[in-house]
Structures are given as C-alpha cells and as structure tokens.
Write a protein that holds these residues in place. Structure first.
Motif, PDB file in Angstrom:
ATOM      1  N   ASP A 113      44.937  22.243  34.685  1.00  0.00           N
ATOM      2  CA  ASP A 113      44.977  22.013  33.232  1.00  0.00           C
ATOM      3  C   ASP A 113      43.820  22.718  32.538  1.00  0.00           C
ATOM      4  O   ASP A 113      43.985  23.318  31.460  1.00  0.00           O
ATOM      5  CB  ASP A 113      44.932  20.509  32.933  1.00  0.00           C
ATOM      6  N   GLN A 116      44.466  26.384  32.452  1.00  0.00           N
ATOM      7  CA  GLN A 116      45.524  26.722  31.496  1.00  0.00           C
ATOM      8  C   GLN A 116      44.998  26.779  30.068  1.00  0.00           C
ATOM      9  O   GLN A 116      45.564  27.477  29.215  1.00  0.00           O
ATOM     10  CB  GLN A 116      46.652  25.680  31.603  1.00  0.00           C
ATOM     11  N   GLU A 117      43.919  26.052  29.795  1.00  0.00           N
ATOM     12  CA  GLU A 117      43.313  26.106  28.464  1.00  0.00           C
ATOM     13  C   GLU A 117      42.617  27.436  28.201  1.00  0.00           C
ATOM     14  O   GLU A 117      42.471  27.858  27.054  1.00  0.00           O
ATOM     15  CB  GLU A 117      42.305  24.960  28.304  1.00  0.00           C
ATOM     16  N   HIS A 129      51.439  23.609  39.879  1.00  0.00           N
ATOM     17  CA  HIS A 129      51.206  22.599  38.852  1.00  0.00           C
ATOM     18  C   HIS A 129      52.453  21.736  38.649  1.00  0.00           C
ATOM     19  O   HIS A 129      52.369  20.495  38.581  1.00  0.00           O
ATOM     20  CB  HIS A 129      50.817  23.302  37.542  1.00  0.00           C
TER      21      HIS A 129
END
Length: 215
Positions: A113, A116-117, A129
């Motif tokens: 996560d 992914q940011e 994921h």
C-alpha cells in the motif's frame, strides 16, 4: 457469583464449589484458581477439519495401526490416541498458525500500500497484493468460524462475532467438561492417574461379567 469480563479473562480456569451449609440456610462458596495447572493438554476436534481435503485419508491411516497382544480397551485407546496425534500434526502442517499468517499477510499488504502511494505497482506486485487480500479474507473468516465453533454460541451472525466473548464461553464450557474428582469404592480420587486406573478397572470388571454371562 458475579464477575467482570476482565476478571473472567484473567482467571479462565477457575472453579466455584458449594460447601456444607451445616446448620445455616446458606452454604459458603469455595473458589479455586488455576485448577488445571500441570494437566495434559487435551485433544480438541475441530469441526471444520472435515471440510478440508485429506482429512479422511489421515484418519484412515492412523486408525489402521493396531498394537499386538493388547486387550480391546488398550487397542481402542491406542487407535484414538494415534488418530488424535495424526490430526494434530496434519492440522499444524495444513493451517500452521492462523494469527501469524494473518499478521504476515497484513504486513506485506501494508508495505505494498505504501509503495502504491509513491509509484504504480509492477504486475507481480499487483497480483501479490490482490492474492494476499483474498488470503486475509479467508483466514479472517476461518478464525471467526473456529472461535464460534469452540464456543458453540451459534445464534449470532458470523459478521457479529466477538472473539473475546466466544473465548469466555469456551472457557466456561471447559470448566463444566472437566472432571476434578470421582468416587471409587467409597474413596474420593482427585489425581488424574488414579481416576484413569479406576475407570479402566471398572470396565475390565464389566467386560469379565459380560463374558461370564455369555459363557
């Protein structure tokens, strides 16, 4: 006796017994803590095992083992112990530690996560994921199912499961299922080994009586 949830969580293995009322209309209560210390860990059959592949094969292979020269009681005891040992080993290899698996999967999902940011995930990262999210859903559902089955509180919906509540109910059942003493020939036995021998000797006498009647 009234107790708070925190107290029940702190002392799950307590036993409350009434004592003699003597000349009074009321009887005193005796509270024992940690009554199961030193006892062997009991085998617990998990109902969800029968839904997993390989269950019947494990049971059949373990049950086929038969000691030579033992009486019927010892043979049955050997088979049951062998099946319990095999199922416990099979379950550990099949599921391992559910909480640990959940924690590891969630930790990797958290890392992905974060990545992914900052950037688009690669294809393998995206697939990992998504697979871990499916695994977390399955493990979380299995964990709630195990807690619900152990407590036998089935009137609540699975989505409303409260693990702490179920844990307290399971401890309550264990206290009622525990045999702390038996009376044999007018004597009270509290030692586990003495109770085992008394029960075994009782059924040996019963078997001998039945064989005598048949002959």
């Amino acid at each position: 006796m009234f107790a708070t949830v925190d107290w029940l969580s702190a002392f799950p293995n307590h036993v409350l017994k009434p004592l003699s009322s003597d000349c009074s209309d009321h009887c005193p209560l005796l509270l024992h803590h940690h009554v199961y210390n030193g006892a062997k860990q009991r085998f617990k059959f998990e109902p969800y095992w029968i839904k997993l592949p390989g269950y019947m094969e494990v049971v059949a292979a373990a049950w086929a083992s038969t000691p030579i020269g033992a009486d019927p009681f010892r043979i049955l005891d050997h088979k049951l112990r062998n099946v319990a040992k095999a199922l416990r080993s099979w379950s550990n290899s099949k599921l391992s530690n559910i909480r640990m698996q959940l924690a590891m999967a969630r930790e990797v999902i958290l890392c992905l996560d974060g990545e992914q940011e900052r950037r688009p995930l690669d294809s393998w990262e995206f697939n990992l994921h998504r697979a871990l999210k499916r695994q977390v859903l399955g493990l979380a559902s299995l964990s709630r199912t195990i807690a619900r089955q152990r407590s036998r509180i089935l009137f609540l919906a699975e989505g409303d499961a409260n693990t702490k509540f179920y844990h307290l109910q399971a401890c309550h059942r264990n206290r009622h299922n525990h045999i702390d003493s038996i009376i044999s020939d007018g004597s009270q036995l509290i030692n586990d080994r003495e109770m085992e021998d008394a029960l075994y000797n009782h059924y040996v006498v019963v078997e001998a009586a039945l064989q005598f009647e048949v002959s």
